[in-house]
Design a protein around this motif. Structure first.
Motif, short mmCIF file in Angstrom:
data_model
loop_
_atom_site.label_atom_id
_atom_site.label_comp_id
_atom_site.label_asym_id
_atom_site.label_seq_id
_atom_site.Cartn_x
_atom_site.Cartn_y
_atom_site.Cartn_z
N THR B 459 0.82 -1.22 0.00
CA THR B 459 0.00 0.00 0.00
C THR B 459 0.86 1.27 0.00
N VAL B 460 0.20 2.38 -0.34
CA VAL B 460 0.84 3.69 -0.35
C VAL B 460 1.41 4.00 1.04
N ILE B 461 0.60 3.78 2.07
CA ILE B 461 1.02 4.18 3.41
C ILE B 461 2.16 3.28 3.93
N SER B 462 2.16 2.02 3.57
CA SER B 462 3.27 1.19 4.04
C SER B 462 4.57 1.62 3.37
N ALA B 463 4.47 2.05 2.11
CA ALA B 463 5.66 2.57 1.43
C ALA B 463 6.13 3.85 2.12
N MET B 464 5.17 4.68 2.53
CA MET B 464 5.53 5.92 3.22
C MET B 464 6.19 5.61 4.56
N GLY B 465 5.66 4.62 5.24
CA GLY B 465 6.26 4.20 6.52
C GLY B 465 7.69 3.76 6.32
N ALA B 466 7.93 3.01 5.25
CA ALA B 466 9.29 2.54 4.96
C ALA B 466 10.21 3.71 4.61
N GLY B 467 9.66 4.69 3.89
CA GLY B 467 10.44 5.88 3.54
C GLY B 467 10.86 6.64 4.80
N LYS B 468 9.95 6.70 5.76
CA LYS B 468 10.22 7.39 7.02
C LYS B 468 11.32 6.71 7.83
N LYS B 469 11.18 5.38 7.93
CA LYS B 469 12.18 4.61 8.69
C LYS B 469 13.55 4.76 8.05
N ALA B 470 13.58 4.66 6.72
CA ALA B 470 14.86 4.76 6.03
C ALA B 470 15.47 6.15 6.21
N ALA B 471 14.61 7.19 6.20
CA ALA B 471 15.12 8.55 6.39
C ALA B 471 15.81 8.67 7.75
N LYS B 472 15.19 8.07 8.77
CA LYS B 472 15.79 8.08 10.11
C LYS B 472 17.15 7.39 10.08
N ALA B 473 17.18 6.22 9.45
CA ALA B 473 18.41 5.43 9.41
C ALA B 473 19.50 6.15 8.62
N ILE B 474 19.09 6.80 7.52
CA ILE B 474 20.07 7.54 6.70
C ILE B 474 20.64 8.70 7.52
N HIS B 475 19.76 9.38 8.26
CA HIS B 475 20.22 10.50 9.09
C HIS B 475 21.25 10.02 10.12
N GLU B 476 20.97 8.91 10.74
CA GLU B 476 21.92 8.36 11.72
C GLU B 476 23.23 7.98 11.06
N TYR B 477 23.12 7.39 9.86
CA TYR B 477 24.31 6.99 9.12
C TYR B 477 25.17 8.20 8.76
N LEU B 478 24.50 9.29 8.36
CA LEU B 478 25.23 10.47 7.89
C LEU B 478 25.79 11.33 9.03
N THR B 479 25.07 11.37 10.15
CA THR B 479 25.47 12.31 11.20
C THR B 479 25.89 11.64 12.49
N GLY B 480 25.58 10.37 12.62
CA GLY B 480 25.89 9.68 13.86
C GLY B 480 24.98 10.08 15.01
N THR B 481 23.92 10.88 14.70
CA THR B 481 22.98 11.26 15.76
C THR B 481 21.59 10.76 15.41
N LYS B 482 20.76 10.63 16.43
CA LYS B 482 19.38 10.17 16.23
C LYS B 482 18.55 11.25 15.55
N SER B 483 17.62 10.80 14.75
CA SER B 483 16.73 11.73 14.08
C SER B 483 15.77 12.37 15.08
N SER B 484 15.51 13.66 14.89
CA SER B 484 14.61 14.37 15.81
C SER B 484 13.16 14.29 15.34
N ILE B 485 12.92 13.72 14.16
CA ILE B 485 11.52 13.66 13.68
C ILE B 485 11.06 12.22 13.43
#
Lengths: 280, 485
Positions: B459-485
């Motif tokens: 579904t659209v929303i499950s894809a969005m959920g996956a996009g959100k999780k990945a964004a968090k993980a990418i942020h951690e990978y790039l900055t070494g800090t936890k995502s604030s959103i």
């Protein structure tokens, strides 16, 4: 938007556009194509990449004005822009050292054959080119093809230039007089490609055709371009456009190409009567 | 019935007086175009709540101290919080609350299967209708779009660049979150418009394209760049993107390859994949031919093969394009239909007929290569298969002929293989989906993936959920800090 930097009329209704598209120019290889959308209301149509200049960041497309999209494209001039061009799409030709190669172009298909002829020559092959058209004035890129091939044969249906008859007749003559081609490439109208396939079949010569089926997205999403090759359904856009000519179901391809003939007519009449939206 | 017209102020008064208002068991119905009218146009079917209706529905929310609905939301929207703000008529704050978690509310409010998610867990659902959370979300998103979307505040740049491949639900969500976190994001879209399946797949009458465009514009307003006509795998490749200075890549290329039945005659004229049919209609606007150049030929007798939302969308589009008779042919029974019940109801109201327990075995054409009939076989249901649904088994000798001149094959889509075949070292399953962990991490460092390209068609929303999780993980990978959103 993709700006047109040069325009040439090669023959009646056959035009050449050089277009600024650096990303595509950088990656283009012989045998590949682009999907183009002329304007905001346009179709997505496939056109073969004829040439590219990586330094200048331009690509060259050559087309016959045959439908609403190509006529619209033909109306554009230098400094005009095309809404969308995506590419390079499709698999490149399998260019390698075969030994003796024959590349055949029919009609505007000669423009599509040109980059393959050049690439085959650069790969160290001896390249015989056969180009044909209905009549002499519709022959395109004769000089360019001559420059990058070892031998050039010309045929016209009406005999106004070169040998009278079809490109497949010339091919048959060459094979029968002792030319031992390791591979034959043919690009042009489907009937012509089928004739080439039938010419080489009895001799068992490997023959490759570049299919021009109807496409929409050109990226494997719609399946409009599906063709039967060796009994299996294949997508010309992502699995082709080149296939083993001896395995292609040309009868089916020809029928599928005609599906929108009447709609094409409606769209074209509307454009010609000034209904393109430019005058509204 | 007084309660039905109560506004927030009245609620407060009534609460203070101590008389606990009775909650309506039924949700406020959403106004719709009448079936006989809507089957002749491509305008949106569900018209959305008025302000009064939205408030009435919002007031049904019990504001549970331990809300179950949030757990049913793949992007964890704080549902009671936004509804509370709504009750207070603070629509601006309410939509902001949603947008903290979901950057595409106008879309989700329309196409999320809420009955399977947030609304499934609503306590009101035990003795009546759950709160229509989706319709409230839609109301707020539409309210915001009509009153003017404010410019989001920009955050200080991190100096990191991320390439997001595909401007569909997963990609747009990842792009929005990464941009909000200060990264420089470029979305690479292969088609000429952003939105992915939202633009090419879901019809105008269910999700107006101007809304998809507005949501994509919002993502650009946030600061992401959306670059069209760029097919990653051809125009450039993932190794090239990493070499050209992108610090991370997110792959959200979806499941865009159509499946066919593989039966004789399937390449006849008049037989479309649902993808081709819907791309022509939605993306290319073939319904407005010849004003738009892309044609689409639709016959009088249309059969749609399949029972999912895509089949319903195709059938309803065919009807609107002038088909006299549209029949959905599904190999299982009504109980197994994968489409949302609401969509099945909409389709049947419009006059679409379902032929259950049957599947085509061959297509028969005329001398011009156009489909004229299809031979089907009846099915019986056996024991459940891996999907948990009862397996259809062909009943010998039950073949019958259906006269059709258009067939739309809507039996599912598989991942597009272009990226997998041009990215060395990227682990792929036998179904050509990309292997990724729960945070979207793939086998290549710095490369993440999510949505249908990982899960297969969903579904659209499950894809969005996956996009959100990945964004968090990418942020951690790039900055070494936890995502604030």
């Amino acid at each position: 938007m993709y700006k047109i930097v040069a325009k040439r009329e090669l023959a009646p209704k056959i035009k050449s556009l050089e277009i600024c598209a650096p990303e595509i120019a950088e990656k283009a290889q012989a045998g590949q194509f682009v999907i183009l959308r002329v304007d905001e209301k346009g179709e997505r149509i496939p056109l073969t990449l004829v040439d590219w200049n990586r330094e200048k960041g331009t690509i060259t497309l050559i087309f016959l004005e045959i439908g609403v999209s190509t006529e619209k494209l033909g109306m554009l001039g230098v400094n005009d822009a095309i809404s969308n061009i995506a590419g390079p799409l499709g698999n490149p030709s399998e260019v390698k050292h075969y030994g003796s190669v024959c590349v055949i172009g029919g009609g505007v298909g000669t423009a599509s054959a040109y980059p393959i002829i050049r690439a085959m020559k650069e790969a160290g092959n001896r390249v015989v080119a056969i180009v044909g058209a209905r009549t002499a004035e519709l022959l395109v890129l004769e000089d360019e093809v001559k420059q990058v091939s070892d031998e050039l044969y010309i045929s016209t249906d009406d005999g106004t230039k070169g040998r009278k008859g079809f490109v497949s007749d010339v091919l048959k003559m060459l094979i029968e007089t002792g030319y031992a081609f390791n591979v034959v490439y043919a690009i042009g109208p489907s009937v012509m490609m089928r004739a080439v396939a039938e010419t080489t079949r009895p001799f068992g010569i490997k023959t490759v055709v570049s299919l021009n089926s109807i496409m929409v997205d050109g990226m494997g999403m719609c399946g409009a371009c599906r063709v039967t090759v060796g009994g299996q359904t294949r997508f010309a856009c992502v699995e082709g456009p080149e296939f083993d000519a001896h395995k292609v179901d040309f009868g089916e391809l020809l029928k599928r190409q005609m599906v929108y003939l009447s709609e094409e007519k409606i769209a074209l009449e509307r454009l010609r009567s000034g209904g393109c939206g430019c005058h509204e | 019935m007084l309660w039905n017209v109560c506004v927030a102020g009245d609620v407060a008064v009534m609460s203070e007086s101590g008389s606990k208002p009775k909650i309506q068991k039924k949700s406020v119905p959403i106004p719709k175009q009448k079936p006989e009218v809507r089957k002749g146009n491509f305008n949106e079917v569900a018209l959305g709540y008025s302000e009064a209706q939205a408030l009435e529905e919002a007031n049904r929310c019990l504001q549970c101290p331990k809300p179950q609905c949030v757990e049913g939301c793949p992007v964890e929207i704080e549902i009671p919080a936004f509804i509370k703000l709504m009750k207070e008529q603070n629509f601006e704050a309410a939509i902001k609350k949603i947008k903290e978690k979901n950057c595409l509310p106008a879309i989700c409010g329309r196409v999320c299967p809420q009955e399977e998610q947030c609304q499934k867990f609503c306590v009101l659902g035990k003795a009546g209708d759950p709160v229509s959370i989706g319709r409230l979300e839609r109301f707020l998103a539409d309210w915001e779009r009509l009153t003017g979307i404010g410019n989001p505040t920009k955050v200080p740049p991190t100096g990191k660049r991320v390439a997001v491949i595909g401007a569909g639900p997963a990609g747009l969500t990842a792009a929005a979150d990464l941009t909000k976190l200060g990264h420089d994001v470029v979305v690479l879209e292969a088609l000429h418009l952003p939105g992915g399946v939202l633009m090419y797949g879901i019809p105008e009458f269910r999700l107006p394209k101007s809304i998809v465009q507005a949501e994509a514009d919002y993502i650009e307003k946030l600061g992401s760049e959306i670059r069209k006509d760029c097919l990653v795998g051809r125009t450039s490749t993932i190794p090239e993107l990493l070499k050209k200075g992108f610090d991370a890549v997110f792959i959200g290329t979806g499941a865009g390859l159509p499946q066919f039945l593989g039966v004789p005659g399937e390449n006849l004229g008049g037989i479309y994949s649902a993808n081709e049919f819907l791309i022509r209609v939605n993306l290319m606007k073939a319904y407005a031919f010849p004003e738009y150049d892309t044609p689409l030929r639709i016959g009088k007798h249309v059969a749609v093969i399949g029972g999912g939302n895509v089949a319903m969308d195709s059938a309803r589009s065919a009807l609107r394009l002038g088909a006299e008779e549209v029949c959905i042919v599904y190999r299982r029974s009504r109980d197994e239909l994968p489409a949302r019940r609401e969509e099945v109801e909409n389709a049947e109201e419009e006059g679409i007929v379902c032929r259950f327990l049957a599947t085509p075995v061959r297509f028969i054409g005329d001398d011009k290569g156009w489909v004229r009939a299809m031979e089907c076989i009846c099915m019986e249901l056996g024991s459940p298969d891996e999907s948990g649904r009862r397996r259809p088994i062909p009943a010998k000798g039950s073949e019958f002929i259906m006269n059709v001149d258009t067939v739309i094959v809507a039996i599912g889509r598989t991942p597009n293989p272009i990226i997998q075949s041009t990215t060395e070292g990227l682990a792929v399953t036998k179904w050509r989906t990309i292997v990724a962990d729960e945070n979207g991490k793939t086998s290549i460092e710095g490369v993440y993936a999510g949505g249908d390209i990982v899960t297969g068609e969903a579904t659209v929303i499950s894809a969005m959920g996956a996009g959100k999780k990945a964004a968090k993980a990418i942020h951690e990978y790039l900055t070494g800090t936890k995502s604030s959103i």
